[in-house]
Design a protein around this motif. Structure first.
Motif, PDB file in Angstrom:
ATOM      1  N   PRO A   1       0.333  -3.843 -12.124  1.00  0.00           N
ATOM      2  CA  PRO A   1       0.083  -2.362 -12.774  1.00  0.00           C
ATOM      3  C   PRO A   1      -0.546  -3.422 -14.209  1.00  0.00           C
ATOM      4  O   PRO A   1       0.605  -4.778 -13.771  1.00  0.00           O
ATOM      5  CB  PRO A   1       1.057  -1.666 -12.756  1.00  0.00           C
ATOM      6  CG  PRO A   1       2.758  -3.040 -11.688  1.00  0.00           C
ATOM      7  CD  PRO A   1       1.241  -3.733 -11.569  1.00  0.00           C
ATOM      8  N   LEU A   2      -0.765  -2.292 -14.628  1.00  0.00           N
ATOM      9  CA  LEU A   2      -1.319  -3.796 -15.714  1.00  0.00           C
ATOM     10  C   LEU A   2      -0.870  -3.133 -17.231  1.00  0.00           C
ATOM     11  O   LEU A   2      -0.878  -3.573 -18.375  1.00  0.00           O
ATOM     12  CB  LEU A   2      -3.209  -3.195 -16.564  1.00  0.00           C
ATOM     13  CG  LEU A   2      -3.393  -3.864 -15.270  1.00  0.00           C
ATOM     14  CD1 LEU A   2      -5.028  -4.038 -15.483  1.00  0.00           C
ATOM     15  CD2 LEU A   2      -3.630  -5.453 -15.012  1.00  0.00           C
ATOM     16  N   ARG A   3       0.693  -1.806 -16.852  1.00  0.00           N
ATOM     17  CA  ARG A   3       0.920  -1.504 -18.468  1.00  0.00           C
ATOM     18  C   ARG A   3       1.995  -0.834 -17.741  1.00  0.00           C
ATOM     19  O   ARG A   3       3.105  -0.551 -17.082  1.00  0.00           O
ATOM     20  CB  ARG A   3       0.292  -0.028 -18.513  1.00  0.00           C
ATOM     21  CG  ARG A   3      -0.995   0.149 -19.110  1.00  0.00           C
ATOM     22  CD  ARG A   3      -1.931   1.094 -19.790  1.00  0.00           C
ATOM     23  NE  ARG A   3      -0.633   1.997 -20.034  1.00  0.00           N
ATOM     24  CZ  ARG A   3      -1.212   2.687 -21.170  1.00  0.00           C
ATOM     25  NH1 ARG A   3      -2.410   3.151 -21.067  1.00  0.00           N
ATOM     26  NH2 ARG A   3      -0.435   3.621 -21.743  1.00  0.00           N
ATOM     27  N   ARG A   4       3.581  -1.144 -18.088  1.00  0.00           N
ATOM     28  CA  ARG A   4       5.084  -1.065 -18.320  1.00  0.00           C
ATOM     29  C   ARG A   4       5.559   0.120 -18.454  1.00  0.00           C
ATOM     30  O   ARG A   4       6.700   0.813 -17.578  1.00  0.00           O
ATOM     31  CB  ARG A   4       5.340  -1.871 -19.428  1.00  0.00           C
ATOM     32  CG  ARG A   4       5.729  -3.533 -18.927  1.00  0.00           C
ATOM     33  CD  ARG A   4       6.704  -4.135 -20.602  1.00  0.00           C
ATOM     34  NE  ARG A   4       7.971  -3.892 -20.317  1.00  0.00           N
ATOM     35  CZ  ARG A   4       8.518  -3.372 -21.331  1.00  0.00           C
ATOM     36  NH1 ARG A   4       8.282  -2.607 -21.940  1.00  0.00           N
ATOM     37  NH2 ARG A   4       9.563  -2.885 -21.015  1.00  0.00           N
TER      38      ARG A   4
ATOM     39  N   LEU B   1       0.750  -1.500  -0.089  1.00  0.00           N
ATOM     40  CA  LEU B   1      -0.299  -0.121   0.136  1.00  0.00           C
ATOM     41  C   LEU B   1       0.623   1.359  -0.200  1.00  0.00           C
ATOM     42  O   LEU B   1       0.927   2.466  -0.709  1.00  0.00           O
ATOM     43  CB  LEU B   1      -1.607  -0.165   0.900  1.00  0.00           C
ATOM     44  CG  LEU B   1      -2.185  -0.965   1.645  1.00  0.00           C
ATOM     45  CD1 LEU B   1      -2.757  -1.079   2.364  1.00  0.00           C
ATOM     46  CD2 LEU B   1      -2.653  -0.765   0.119  1.00  0.00           C
ATOM     47  N   ALA B   2       2.282   0.890   0.584  1.00  0.00           N
ATOM     48  CA  ALA B   2       2.947   2.364   1.212  1.00  0.00           C
ATOM     49  C   ALA B   2       3.730   2.479  -0.467  1.00  0.00           C
ATOM     50  O   ALA B   2       4.374   3.362  -0.700  1.00  0.00           O
ATOM     51  CB  ALA B   2       3.542   2.497   2.115  1.00  0.00           C
ATOM     52  N   ARG B   3       4.030   1.641  -1.238  1.00  0.00           N
ATOM     53  CA  ARG B   3       4.849   1.513  -1.960  1.00  0.00           C
ATOM     54  C   ARG B   3       4.808   1.247  -3.240  1.00  0.00           C
ATOM     55  O   ARG B   3       3.570  -0.517  -3.409  1.00  0.00           O
ATOM     56  CB  ARG B   3       6.138   0.597  -1.673  1.00  0.00           C
ATOM     57  CG  ARG B   3       7.564   0.829  -0.606  1.00  0.00           C
ATOM     58  CD  ARG B   3       8.339  -0.360  -1.175  1.00  0.00           C
ATOM     59  NE  ARG B   3       7.973  -1.451  -0.244  1.00  0.00           N
ATOM     60  CZ  ARG B   3       8.721  -2.131   1.294  1.00  0.00           C
ATOM     61  NH1 ARG B   3       8.271  -1.448   2.044  1.00  0.00           N
ATOM     62  NH2 ARG B   3       7.814  -3.412   1.285  1.00  0.00           N
ATOM     63  N   PRO B   4       5.262   1.778  -4.213  1.00  0.00           N
ATOM     64  CA  PRO B   4       4.371   0.893  -5.592  1.00  0.00           C
ATOM     65  C   PRO B   4       5.308  -0.071  -5.745  1.00  0.00           C
ATOM     66  O   PRO B   4       6.256  -0.313  -5.987  1.00  0.00           O
ATOM     67  CB  PRO B   4       3.842   2.470  -6.729  1.00  0.00           C
ATOM     68  CG  PRO B   4       5.390   2.842  -6.146  1.00  0.00           C
ATOM     69  CD  PRO B   4       5.759   3.269  -4.144  1.00  0.00           C
ATOM     70  N   TRP B   5       4.735  -0.403  -7.081  1.00  0.00           N
ATOM     71  CA  TRP B   5       6.103  -1.150  -8.475  1.00  0.00           C
ATOM     72  C   TRP B   5       6.540  -1.000  -9.057  1.00  0.00           C
ATOM     73  O   TRP B   5       6.291   0.305  -9.530  1.00  0.00           O
ATOM     74  CB  TRP B   5       5.049  -1.852  -9.115  1.00  0.00           C
ATOM     75  CG  TRP B   5       4.313  -3.199  -8.657  1.00  0.00           C
ATOM     76  CD1 TRP B   5       2.361  -3.012  -8.419  1.00  0.00           C
ATOM     77  CD2 TRP B   5       4.499  -5.003  -8.781  1.00  0.00           C
ATOM     78  NE1 TRP B   5       2.051  -3.980  -7.730  1.00  0.00           N
ATOM     79  CE2 TRP B   5       3.079  -5.099  -7.637  1.00  0.00           C
ATOM     80  CE3 TRP B   5       5.276  -5.277  -8.624  1.00  0.00           C
ATOM     81  CZ2 TRP B   5       2.613  -7.235  -7.947  1.00  0.00           C
ATOM     82  CZ3 TRP B   5       5.458  -6.815  -8.672  1.00  0.00           C
ATOM     83  CH2 TRP B   5       4.458  -7.731  -8.283  1.00  0.00           C
ATOM     84  N   GLN B   6       7.693  -1.400  -8.521  1.00  0.00           N
ATOM     85  CA  GLN B   6       8.851  -0.287  -9.502  1.00  0.00           C
ATOM     86  C   GLN B   6       9.317  -1.820 -10.462  1.00  0.00           C
ATOM     87  O   GLN B   6       9.590  -2.825  -9.967  1.00  0.00           O
ATOM     88  CB  GLN B   6      10.480  -0.532  -8.493  1.00  0.00           C
ATOM     89  CG  GLN B   6       9.621   0.351  -7.668  1.00  0.00           C
ATOM     90  CD  GLN B   6      10.651   1.143  -6.289  1.00  0.00           C
ATOM     91  OE1 GLN B   6      11.967  -0.543  -5.941  1.00  0.00           O
ATOM     92  NE2 GLN B   6      11.621   2.019  -6.348  1.00  0.00           N
TER      93      GLN B   6
END
Length: 101
Positions: free
Chosen positions: A91-94, A11-16
């Motif tokens: 995430p669904l888009r690169r 929740l606090a960190r997005p995908w990287q």
């Protein structure tokens, strides 16, 4: 190839994104194997050349499915179950993911 992964998303960190060097011969080989799996499906009895009336979405889905399945069956992809189970969304888009530092 750099195998270091960024921290698990949450929740606090997005995908990287994990940096991938397309000039690395090993990466090129894996991509070639994936494309071979997709091409095999495209040209085979389940593919769009033999099955009339497939939509572009069905063709894309089938090719990606076969490419990833081919790499999984060859043991070239290890599923990171911690990352998979700890994510609250994917995430669904690169192009909308943050690169890893």
């Amino acid at each position: 190839m750099n195998s270091a992964k960024p921290p698990l998303p949450g929740l606090a960190r997005p995908w990287q994104r994990i940096p991938v060097d397309l000039d690395d011969p090993d990466i090129a080989w894996v991509l070639k194997l994936a494309v071979s799996g997709a091409d095999g499906w495209m040209l085979g009895p389940q593919g769009p050349l033999k099955t009339q009336g497939m939509t572009l979405a069905e063709i894309t889905s089938g090719a990606v499915h076969e490419a990833l399945l081919h790499l999984l069956e060859l043991g070239l992809i290890d599923v990171d179950t911690d990352r998979l189970r700890n994510a609250h969304s994917f995430p669904l888009r690169r192009d909308n993911q943050e690169p890893a530092p």
